[in-house]
Motif scaffolding. Structure first.
Motif, short mmCIF file in Angstrom:
data_model
loop_
_atom_site.label_atom_id
_atom_site.label_comp_id
_atom_site.label_asym_id
_atom_site.label_seq_id
_atom_site.Cartn_x
_atom_site.Cartn_y
_atom_site.Cartn_z
N ILE A 40 0.81 -1.22 0.00
CA ILE A 40 0.00 0.00 0.00
C ILE A 40 0.85 1.27 0.00
O ILE A 40 0.51 2.23 -0.69
CB ILE A 40 -1.02 -0.02 1.16
CG1 ILE A 40 -2.18 0.92 0.86
CG2 ILE A 40 -0.39 0.27 2.49
CD1 ILE A 40 -3.06 0.49 -0.28
N ALA A 41 1.95 1.31 0.75
CA ALA A 41 2.74 2.55 0.83
C ALA A 41 3.34 2.90 -0.53
O ALA A 41 3.23 4.04 -1.00
CB ALA A 41 3.83 2.41 1.88
N ALA A 42 3.97 1.94 -1.18
CA ALA A 42 4.57 2.20 -2.50
C ALA A 42 3.49 2.49 -3.54
O ALA A 42 3.67 3.35 -4.40
CB ALA A 42 5.43 1.01 -2.94
N THR A 43 2.36 1.77 -3.45
CA THR A 43 1.27 2.01 -4.38
C THR A 43 0.72 3.42 -4.20
O THR A 43 0.39 4.10 -5.17
CB THR A 43 0.16 0.96 -4.22
OG1 THR A 43 0.72 -0.34 -4.44
CG2 THR A 43 -0.98 1.19 -5.20
N ALA A 44 0.62 3.87 -2.94
CA ALA A 44 0.13 5.22 -2.67
C ALA A 44 1.03 6.26 -3.34
O ALA A 44 0.54 7.21 -3.96
CB ALA A 44 0.06 5.47 -1.16
N SER A 49 1.86 10.05 -7.89
CA SER A 49 2.66 10.51 -9.03
C SER A 49 1.88 10.41 -10.34
O SER A 49 2.19 11.12 -11.29
CB SER A 49 3.96 9.72 -9.12
OG SER A 49 3.72 8.40 -9.57
N MET A 50 0.87 9.53 -10.39
CA MET A 50 0.03 9.41 -11.59
C MET A 50 -1.13 10.40 -11.59
O MET A 50 -1.94 10.43 -12.51
CB MET A 50 -0.52 7.99 -11.72
CG MET A 50 0.52 6.95 -12.09
SD MET A 50 -0.23 5.32 -12.32
CE MET A 50 -0.07 4.63 -10.68
N GLY A 51 -1.24 11.20 -10.52
CA GLY A 51 -2.28 12.22 -10.46
C GLY A 51 -3.51 11.82 -9.67
O GLY A 51 -4.48 12.58 -9.63
N PHE A 52 -3.49 10.67 -9.03
CA PHE A 52 -4.61 10.25 -8.19
C PHE A 52 -4.34 10.73 -6.77
O PHE A 52 -3.44 10.23 -6.10
CB PHE A 52 -4.78 8.72 -8.22
CG PHE A 52 -5.16 8.19 -9.57
CD1 PHE A 52 -6.47 8.29 -10.03
CD2 PHE A 52 -4.22 7.58 -10.38
CE1 PHE A 52 -6.82 7.79 -11.28
CE2 PHE A 52 -4.56 7.08 -11.63
CZ PHE A 52 -5.87 7.19 -12.07
N ARG A 53 -5.12 11.73 -6.33
CA ARG A 53 -4.84 12.35 -5.04
C ARG A 53 -6.08 12.35 -4.15
O ARG A 53 -7.17 12.56 -4.65
CB ARG A 53 -4.39 13.80 -5.27
CG ARG A 53 -3.18 13.83 -6.20
CD ARG A 53 -2.28 15.01 -5.97
NE ARG A 53 -1.03 14.79 -6.70
CZ ARG A 53 -0.80 15.27 -7.92
NH1 ARG A 53 -1.71 15.97 -8.54
NH2 ARG A 53 0.34 15.01 -8.52
N PRO A 54 -5.90 12.13 -2.83
CA PRO A 54 -4.65 11.75 -2.19
C PRO A 54 -4.25 10.31 -2.54
O PRO A 54 -5.11 9.45 -2.71
CB PRO A 54 -4.93 11.90 -0.69
CG PRO A 54 -6.41 11.86 -0.55
CD PRO A 54 -6.99 12.29 -1.86
N ARG A 57 -5.44 7.17 -0.19
CA ARG A 57 -6.87 6.86 -0.34
C ARG A 57 -7.12 6.23 -1.72
O ARG A 57 -7.86 5.26 -1.84
CB ARG A 57 -7.72 8.11 -0.17
CG ARG A 57 -9.23 7.79 -0.20
CD ARG A 57 -10.08 9.04 -0.19
NE ARG A 57 -9.95 9.71 -1.48
CZ ARG A 57 -10.39 10.92 -1.74
NH1 ARG A 57 -10.96 11.63 -0.80
NH2 ARG A 57 -10.26 11.43 -2.95
N SER A 58 -6.49 6.77 -2.74
CA SER A 58 -6.66 6.24 -4.10
C SER A 58 -6.17 4.80 -4.18
O SER A 58 -6.81 3.95 -4.79
CB SER A 58 -5.89 7.11 -5.10
OG SER A 58 -6.40 8.42 -5.11
#
Length: 194
Positions: A40-44, A49-54, A57-58
């Motif tokens: 989850i941490a690396a995926t977050a 970085s891909m524009g899914f914020r936050p 949560r994304s």
């Protein structure tokens, strides 16, 4: 039961197992770091970085949509919602690949779009007889559920995609401004002999 229905039910089982298992595995990579995933941490960080914020949560929502949707499809449990959840998460994933065009071999959205299409089709078609939905008397597999789930989760995906596109556009504009300021600063340094 006719031979035709047996073939259809076996085909739906095979499709559900393959598509659902694949989508589940992607979610498990995100949430738990299983199957060579990063957790989850690396995926977050990647989502951010891909524009899914936050980003966190994304990542959690994408992972949950894939784990629950994929497992539901594979088991044939809550198939309309599972298929719609799978379609929504895969449609959102496809947007990341959109700049590379259609074909997967070029980094395009072909693969995610096909998974989204299969999820949508299974939401509409239902799971067949070899499913938990069938065992439970199709309580979680009513025809209206596909319409509601595809509409609601499709709208949610559209919202996420719109927000992501705005974030990407804002980041690109900020980068352009920063680049222009650096060029201007460099030119000013040259002319003043600094």
């Amino acid at each position: 039961m006719t031979h035709h229905h047996t073939r259809t039910d076996l085909g739906l089982l095979a499709l559900r197992a393959g598509v659902g298992g694949t989508i589940f595995a992607h979610g498990a990579q995100k949430l738990f770091g299983w199957f060579g995933g990063h957790g989850i941490a690396a995926t977050a960080g990647a989502m951010e970085s891909m524009g899914f914020r936050p980003g966190r949560r994304s990542a959690v929502l994408a992972g949950l949509g894939e784990v629950a949707g994929g497992a539901g499809l594979a088991l044939g449990l809550g198939t309309p919602v599972a298929g719609a959840a799978s379609a929504a998460t895969m449609t959102t994933a496809a947007v990341v690949h959109r700049p590379a065009g259609f074909f997967a071999m070029s980094g395009g959205y072909e693969y995610t779009a096909m998974l989204a299409t299969a999820g949508s089709a299974l939401a509409v078609a239902g799971p067949g007889r070899y499913s938990l939905d069938h065992v439970l008397g199709n309580r979680l597999n009513r025809p209206w559920m596909a319409t509601v789930a595809l509409t609601a989760l499709g709208a949610a995906a559209a919202h996420v995609i719109t927000q992501r596109d705005k974030a990407v556009a804002a980041a690109a504009a900020a980068q352009q401004t920063s680049d222009a300021e650096q060029v201007a600063h460099a030119e000013q340094a040259e002319t003043t002999g600094a």
